[in-house]
Scaffold this active site. Sequence first.
Site, PDB file in Angstrom:
ATOM      1  N   CYS A  73       0.847  -1.454   0.191  1.00 26.20           N
ATOM      2  CA  CYS A  73      -0.347   0.012   0.400  1.00 26.20           C
ATOM      3  C   CYS A  73       0.926   0.985   0.035  1.00 26.20           C
ATOM      4  O   CYS A  73       1.859   0.990   0.607  1.00 26.20           O
ATOM      5  CB  CYS A  73      -0.791   0.213   1.525  1.00 26.20           C
ATOM      6  SG  CYS A  73      -1.681  -1.216   1.102  1.00 26.20           S
ATOM      7  N   GLU A  75       0.807   3.641   1.726  1.00 20.54           N
ATOM      8  CA  GLU A  75       0.683   4.111   3.217  1.00 20.54           C
ATOM      9  C   GLU A  75       2.295   3.999   3.715  1.00 20.54           C
ATOM     10  O   GLU A  75       3.297   4.009   4.293  1.00 20.54           O
ATOM     11  CB  GLU A  75      -0.075   4.165   3.749  1.00 20.54           C
ATOM     12  CG  GLU A  75      -1.600   5.100   3.981  1.00 20.54           C
ATOM     13  CD  GLU A  75      -2.494   4.527   2.629  1.00 20.54           C
ATOM     14  OE1 GLU A  75      -2.629   3.341   1.459  1.00 20.54           O
ATOM     15  OE2 GLU A  75      -3.824   4.185   3.047  1.00 20.54           O
TER      16      GLU A  75
HETATM   17  N1  THU Z   1      -3.650   0.526  -1.454  1.00 21.33           N
HETATM   18  C1  THU Z   1      -3.404   1.396  -0.401  1.00 21.33           C
HETATM   19  O1  THU Z   1      -2.302   2.173  -1.395  1.00 21.33           O
HETATM   20  N2  THU Z   1      -3.899   1.761   0.617  1.00 21.33           N
HETATM   21  C2  THU Z   1      -4.497   1.167   1.317  1.00 21.33           C
HETATM   22  O2  THU Z   1      -5.105   1.573   2.370  1.00 21.33           O
HETATM   23  C3  THU Z   1      -5.436   0.313   0.620  1.00 21.33           C
HETATM   24  C4  THU Z   1      -5.637  -0.238  -0.904  1.00 21.33           C
HETATM   25  C5  THU Z   1      -3.302  -0.241  -2.459  1.00 21.33           C
HETATM   26  C6  THU Z   1      -3.688  -1.818  -2.771  1.00 21.33           C
HETATM   27  C7  THU Z   1      -3.414  -2.593  -3.773  1.00 21.33           C
HETATM   28  O3  THU Z   1      -2.314  -1.753  -4.419  1.00 21.33           O
HETATM   29  C8  THU Z   1      -4.790  -1.471  -4.447  1.00 21.33           C
HETATM   30  O4  THU Z   1      -4.972  -0.645  -3.553  1.00 21.33           O
HETATM   31  C9  THU Z   1      -5.869  -2.126  -3.918  1.00 21.33           C
HETATM   32  O5  THU Z   1      -6.798  -3.227  -2.908  1.00 21.33           O
END
Ligand code: THU
Length: 160
Positions: A73, A75
Amino acid sequence: MKKIDIRTSATIFDSVSELSSEEQNLMTNAIEARKKAYAPYSKFKVGAALLLDNGEIILGNNQESAAYPSGMCAERVAIWKAGSDYPNMKVKKIAITAASTENLVNKPVGPCGACRQTLSEYEINQKEPIEIIFMGEIGQIVKTESLLSLLPFSFDSSYL
Ligand code: THU
């Protein structure tokens, strides 16, 4: 036996222009980071911008993998970048934004549970709250005064 209420509070903004200029700038940085995300599988791009207490902004975006669980992710990419490059620096606030090529993301996208847990470690260690500001691609923006306000009954090192 007793039942307790856990309350949290957030401020809702109808437009980025309602944020402070510092926060508008942080969100602009998060949007730029989002555009560079590597999300060929989910098509869901997320950008995060962290403001450190030395004024520096650290960016992160989601990085996916053909082996899906190996992706990461936005963050956590950003906070680990900050943690590894500036180990003693405090994080003041984080702006997060998400957009998809599949549909319009018009509601605020909060950090996932694993990111909340990861971020909580840094907030607890620095003994100062990290403000979390998040949105979709368009629409309302949510701001919370701390990470732990998004994570009641959280796990931390005191249990170990
Ligand atoms: N994702 C994030 O980058 N941050 C979050 O808090 C939720 C999900 C990303 C992970 C994945 O690459 C995409 O969003 C779909 O879940």
